[in-house]
Design a protein around this motif. Sequence first.
Motif: not given
Length: 202
Positions: A86-87, A101, A117
């Motif tokens: 995600v980051e 999310s 993130m």
Amino acid sequence: MKEELRQQFGNIDIYLFDQLLKGTYDDCRSVLDAGCGQGRNVAYFLQSGYQVYGVDSSADNIAWVKQLAAPFSDSSPQENFSIGLVENLPFDDEKFDLVISSAVLHFANDDRHFGEMLNSMWRVIRPGGYLFCRLASDIGIGNLVRPIGNGRYLLPDGSERFLVNQEMLLSFTRALGASLHEPIKTTNVQNLRSMTTWCLRK
């Protein structure tokens, strides 16, 4: 009727379902589930013809989501679903109308990881687009959680999570230049954990 609802929405997060009922995402066409797991939140979007994308760190989860998406390859081809972090999302800036999310951000290792993130997801949302977040917080259970360092806490249910509070979420909202399109809402689960819904518009 119950079976029809289950087929249409699957096991969708009830607070994401709430936004769908309110029509919040009616003008959205491209959706990314960042940390998609096995796709519990994408079934409706796939069936409704959205361009759906998913990223997850688990190869098994991505294989499962690809299988789920297979009948909808015209709008959501297999290459839309990929193993990743995600980051470090592998997408161009401002690509998506909606980023989901759900139960992801509280796995951050520390403040820096959380920020990475969050900023990665925010980067890929187009102006006017939305970020839907559900994450663990200490709201309502602040006296029941125990800090273990780096913004992480031991919860009464025995899990370890990175926790936010309302002040932090409002600060992040301002820093992103975002607006809340819903008030911050928290569900306290028998004082074992609290899950907060944070809905932003870019």
